[in-house]
Design a protein around this motif. Structure first.
Motif, PDB file in Angstrom:
ATOM      1  N   LEU A  88       0.838  -1.197   0.000  1.00 47.30           N
ATOM      2  CA  LEU A  88       0.000   0.000   0.000  1.00 47.30           C
ATOM      3  C   LEU A  88       0.874   1.248   0.000  1.00 47.30           C
ATOM      4  CD1 LEU A  88      -2.711  -1.008   2.627  1.00 47.30           C
ATOM      5  CD2 LEU A  88      -2.880  -1.105   0.123  1.00 47.30           C
ATOM      6  N   LEU A  89       0.419   2.291  -0.695  1.00 50.77           N
ATOM      7  CA  LEU A  89       1.177   3.544  -0.739  1.00 50.77           C
ATOM      8  C   LEU A  89       1.412   4.100   0.660  1.00 50.77           C
ATOM      9  CD1 LEU A  89      -0.266   5.503  -3.804  1.00 50.77           C
ATOM     10  CD2 LEU A  89       1.915   4.311  -3.605  1.00 50.77           C
ATOM     11  N   ALA A  90       0.427   3.994   1.520  1.00 48.87           N
ATOM     12  CA  ALA A  90       0.582   4.493   2.897  1.00 48.87           C
ATOM     13  C   ALA A  90       1.702   3.747   3.618  1.00 48.87           C
ATOM     14  CB  ALA A  90      -0.729   4.361   3.658  1.00 48.87           C
ATOM     15  N   ASP A  91       1.814   2.437   3.392  1.00 48.21           N
ATOM     16  CA  ASP A  91       2.884   1.658   4.014  1.00 48.21           C
ATOM     17  C   ASP A  91       4.241   2.019   3.416  1.00 48.21           C
ATOM     18  OD1 ASP A  91       1.076   0.374   5.672  1.00 48.21           O
ATOM     19  OD2 ASP A  91       0.810  -1.324   4.306  1.00 48.21           O
ATOM     20  N   ALA A  92       4.280   2.275   2.115  1.00 49.82           N
ATOM     21  CA  ALA A  92       5.528   2.709   1.474  1.00 49.82           C
ATOM     22  C   ALA A  92       5.957   4.066   2.038  1.00 49.82           C
ATOM     23  CB  ALA A  92       5.357   2.779  -0.037  1.00 49.82           C
ATOM     24  N   ALA A  93       5.005   4.946   2.259  1.00 52.16           N
ATOM     25  CA  ALA A  93       5.301   6.257   2.837  1.00 52.16           C
ATOM     26  C   ALA A  93       5.878   6.117   4.244  1.00 52.16           C
ATOM     27  CB  ALA A  93       4.046   7.127   2.857  1.00 52.16           C
ATOM     28  N   LEU A  94       5.284   5.251   5.056  1.00 54.55           N
ATOM     29  CA  LEU A  94       5.804   5.023   6.406  1.00 54.55           C
ATOM     30  C   LEU A  94       7.213   4.444   6.374  1.00 54.55           C
ATOM     31  CD1 LEU A  94       2.693   3.630   8.309  1.00 54.55           C
ATOM     32  CD2 LEU A  94       3.924   5.770   8.751  1.00 54.55           C
ATOM     33  N   LEU A  95       7.464   3.550   5.433  1.00 55.66           N
ATOM     34  CA  LEU A  95       8.804   2.982   5.292  1.00 55.66           C
ATOM     35  C   LEU A  95       9.820   4.066   4.938  1.00 55.66           C
ATOM     36  CD1 LEU A  95      10.698   0.541   5.258  1.00 55.66           C
ATOM     37  CD2 LEU A  95       9.971   0.124   2.887  1.00 55.66           C
ATOM     38  N   MET A  96       9.439   4.965   4.030  1.00 56.18           N
ATOM     39  CA  MET A  96      10.336   6.074   3.675  1.00 56.18           C
ATOM     40  C   MET A  96      10.628   6.942   4.890  1.00 56.18           C
ATOM     41  SD  MET A  96       9.228   7.644   0.024  1.00 56.18           S
ATOM     42  CE  MET A  96       8.748   6.579  -1.296  1.00 56.18           C
ATOM     43  N   ILE A  97       9.597   7.256   5.631  1.00 59.08           N
ATOM     44  CA  ILE A  97       9.764   8.109   6.815  1.00 59.08           C
ATOM     45  C   ILE A  97      10.659   7.419   7.841  1.00 59.08           C
ATOM     46  CG2 ILE A  97       8.544   9.078   8.815  1.00 59.08           C
ATOM     47  CD1 ILE A  97       6.151   9.525   6.808  1.00 59.08           C
ATOM     48  N   SER A  99      12.803   5.005   7.478  1.00 62.34           N
ATOM     49  CA  SER A  99      14.167   4.731   7.027  1.00 62.34           C
ATOM     50  C   SER A  99      14.897   6.007   6.606  1.00 62.34           C
ATOM     51  CB  SER A  99      14.156   3.722   5.869  1.00 62.34           C
ATOM     52  OG  SER A  99      13.488   4.263   4.744  1.00 62.34           O
ATOM     53  N   ARG A 100      14.189   7.135   6.708  1.00 64.97           N
ATOM     54  CA  ARG A 100      14.757   8.432   6.320  1.00 64.97           C
ATOM     55  C   ARG A 100      15.300   8.395   4.892  1.00 64.97           C
ATOM     56  NH1 ARG A 100      17.177  11.079  11.755  1.00 64.97           N
ATOM     57  NH2 ARG A 100      15.429  10.490  13.035  1.00 64.97           N
ATOM     58  N   SER A 101      14.484   7.846   4.018  1.00 66.19           N
ATOM     59  CA  SER A 101      14.855   7.691   2.619  1.00 66.19           C
ATOM     60  C   SER A 101      13.889   8.482   1.751  1.00 66.19           C
ATOM     61  CB  SER A 101      14.808   6.209   2.236  1.00 66.19           C
ATOM     62  OG  SER A 101      15.138   6.031   0.895  1.00 66.19           O
ATOM     63  N   ARG A 102      14.374   8.948   0.615  1.00 63.18           N
ATOM     64  CA  ARG A 102      13.519   9.687  -0.319  1.00 63.18           C
ATOM     65  C   ARG A 102      12.909   8.778  -1.370  1.00 63.18           C
ATOM     66  NH1 ARG A 102      15.854  14.605  -2.923  1.00 63.18           N
ATOM     67  NH2 ARG A 102      13.639  14.966  -3.191  1.00 63.18           N
ATOM     68  N   GLN A 103      13.260   7.483  -1.314  1.00 61.21           N
ATOM     69  CA  GLN A 103      12.725   6.549  -2.290  1.00 61.21           C
ATOM     70  C   GLN A 103      12.758   5.134  -1.746  1.00 61.21           C
ATOM     71  OE1 GLN A 103      15.836   8.329  -3.602  1.00 61.21           O
ATOM     72  NE2 GLN A 103      16.840   6.912  -2.231  1.00 61.21           N
ATOM     73  N   VAL A 104      11.925   4.294  -2.349  1.00 61.71           N
ATOM     74  CA  VAL A 104      11.972   2.852  -2.103  1.00 61.71           C
ATOM     75  C   VAL A 104      12.034   2.183  -3.460  1.00 61.71           C
ATOM     76  CG1 VAL A 104      10.754   2.905   0.112  1.00 61.71           C
ATOM     77  CG2 VAL A 104       9.445   2.632  -1.992  1.00 61.71           C
ATOM     78  N   VAL A 105      12.699   1.050  -3.511  1.00 58.61           N
ATOM     79  CA  VAL A 105      12.772   0.291  -4.745  1.00 58.61           C
ATOM     80  C   VAL A 105      11.665  -0.757  -4.718  1.00 58.61           C
ATOM     81  CG1 VAL A 105      14.213  -1.222  -6.175  1.00 58.61           C
ATOM     82  CG2 VAL A 105      15.269   0.671  -4.916  1.00 58.61           C
ATOM     83  N   VAL A 106      10.921  -0.823  -5.812  1.00 57.38           N
ATOM     84  CA  VAL A 106       9.849  -1.803  -5.958  1.00 57.38           C
ATOM     85  C   VAL A 106      10.461  -3.046  -6.597  1.00 57.38           C
ATOM     86  CG1 VAL A 106       7.559  -2.251  -6.908  1.00 57.38           C
ATOM     87  CG2 VAL A 106       8.232   0.104  -6.315  1.00 57.38           C
ATOM     88  N   VAL A 107      10.318  -4.181  -5.922  1.00 54.09           N
ATOM     89  CA  VAL A 107      10.948  -5.412  -6.398  1.00 54.09           C
ATOM     90  C   VAL A 107       9.931  -6.530  -6.547  1.00 54.09           C
ATOM     91  CG1 VAL A 107      13.184  -4.844  -5.339  1.00 54.09           C
ATOM     92  CG2 VAL A 107      11.545  -6.227  -4.069  1.00 54.09           C
ATOM     93  N   LEU A 108      10.279  -7.453  -7.439  1.00 53.03           N
ATOM     94  CA  LEU A 108       9.577  -8.726  -7.558  1.00 53.03           C
ATOM     95  C   LEU A 108      10.510  -9.789  -7.016  1.00 53.03           C
ATOM     96  CD1 LEU A 108       8.094  -8.499 -11.170  1.00 53.03           C
ATOM     97  CD2 LEU A 108       6.878  -8.179  -9.002  1.00 53.03           C
ATOM     98  N   GLU A 109       9.995 -10.644  -6.164  1.00 51.42           N
ATOM     99  CA  GLU A 109      10.785 -11.757  -5.635  1.00 51.42           C
ATOM    100  C   GLU A 109      10.854 -12.838  -6.701  1.00 51.42           C
ATOM    101  OE1 GLU A 109      12.402 -11.933  -2.698  1.00 51.42           O
ATOM    102  OE2 GLU A 109      11.734  -9.930  -2.107  1.00 51.42           O
ATOM    103  N   THR A 121       9.226   7.352  -5.333  1.00 53.16           N
ATOM    104  CA  THR A 121       9.912   8.453  -4.649  1.00 53.16           C
ATOM    105  C   THR A 121       8.947   9.268  -3.802  1.00 53.16           C
ATOM    106  OG1 THR A 121       9.547  10.069  -6.416  1.00 53.16           O
ATOM    107  CG2 THR A 121      11.514   8.640  -6.611  1.00 53.16           C
ATOM    108  N   ASP A 122       9.526  10.125  -2.966  1.00 56.75           N
ATOM    109  CA  ASP A 122       8.696  11.038  -2.190  1.00 56.75           C
ATOM    110  C   ASP A 122       7.914  11.958  -3.119  1.00 56.75           C
ATOM    111  OD1 ASP A 122      10.971  12.466  -2.982  1.00 56.75           O
ATOM    112  OD2 ASP A 122      11.343  13.317  -1.008  1.00 56.75           O
ATOM    113  N   GLY A 123       8.476  12.280  -4.278  1.00 59.58           N
ATOM    114  CA  GLY A 123       7.763  13.089  -5.264  1.00 59.58           C
ATOM    115  C   GLY A 123       6.535  12.378  -5.811  1.00 59.58           C
ATOM    116  N   ASP A 124       6.653  11.077  -6.039  1.00 63.24           N
ATOM    117  CA  ASP A 124       5.495  10.293  -6.484  1.00 63.24           C
ATOM    118  C   ASP A 124       4.390  10.334  -5.436  1.00 63.24           C
ATOM    119  OD1 ASP A 124       6.801   9.380  -8.858  1.00 63.24           O
ATOM    120  OD2 ASP A 124       7.740   7.753  -7.709  1.00 63.24           O
ATOM    121  N   LEU A 125       4.768  10.191  -4.183  1.00 66.41           N
ATOM    122  CA  LEU A 125       3.773  10.204  -3.108  1.00 66.41           C
ATOM    123  C   LEU A 125       3.116  11.574  -2.982  1.00 66.41           C
ATOM    124  CD1 LEU A 125       5.577   8.035  -0.427  1.00 66.41           C
ATOM    125  CD2 LEU A 125       3.711   7.364  -1.945  1.00 66.41           C
TER     126      LEU A 125
END
Length: 133
Positions: A88-97, A99-109, A121-125
């Motif tokens: 969820l975007l909200a969970d990605a936002a919390l992860l960024m906050i 981890s003090r990161s401006r982005q997360v990488v979206v991966v497929l296992e 990125t924070d800009g996308d959010l």
């Protein structure tokens, strides 16, 4: 930002990447040409190794005269936040906050390996926050 929206619903696949053996000069040229602030670092099989940002390269530039010939593998971030397309975007936002990161990488296992497919990125959010109001 709609609380139930997933990364997959909000972001198209596609990343800008480089290999670990790319020089910092080539990496920063790619960032400038593609107008991005970071590159995903991939191994020969296209699996995630890390991330290199403009700030990482600036640190090396300030500290070393031979910065341009330095390799990405020696200066990249290895412990980076990752999410799946179903996050969820909200969970990605919390992860960024958190981890003090401006982005997360979206991966497929893929068989225990992580294949990067997008960067959120924070800009996308911020974009999705504005669009949902």
């Amino acid at each position: 930002m709609k609380k139930g929206r997933t990364v997959l619903q909000a972001k198209r696949y596609g990343i800008h990447s480089c290999s670990a053996n790319t020089s910092l000069l080539v990496a920063v040229r790619t960032m400038v040409d593609e107008e991005v602030s970071s590159l995903v670092v991939e191994d020969d099989e296209g699996c995630l190794l890390g991330l290199i940002t403009r700030v990482d390269i600036l640190r090396v530039h300030i500290g070393m005269d031979n910065w341009a010939s330095q390799m990405v593998k020696d200066h990249m971030q290895r412990d980076i936040p990752v999410v799946t397309p179903q996050t969820l975007l909200a969970d990605a936002a919390l992860l960024m906050i958190n981890s003090r990161s401006r982005q997360v990488v979206v991966v497929l296992e893929d068989g225990g390996k992580r294949r990067p497919v997008a960067m959120l990125t924070d800009g996308d959010l911020a974009y999705h926050m504005v669009k949902s109001n």
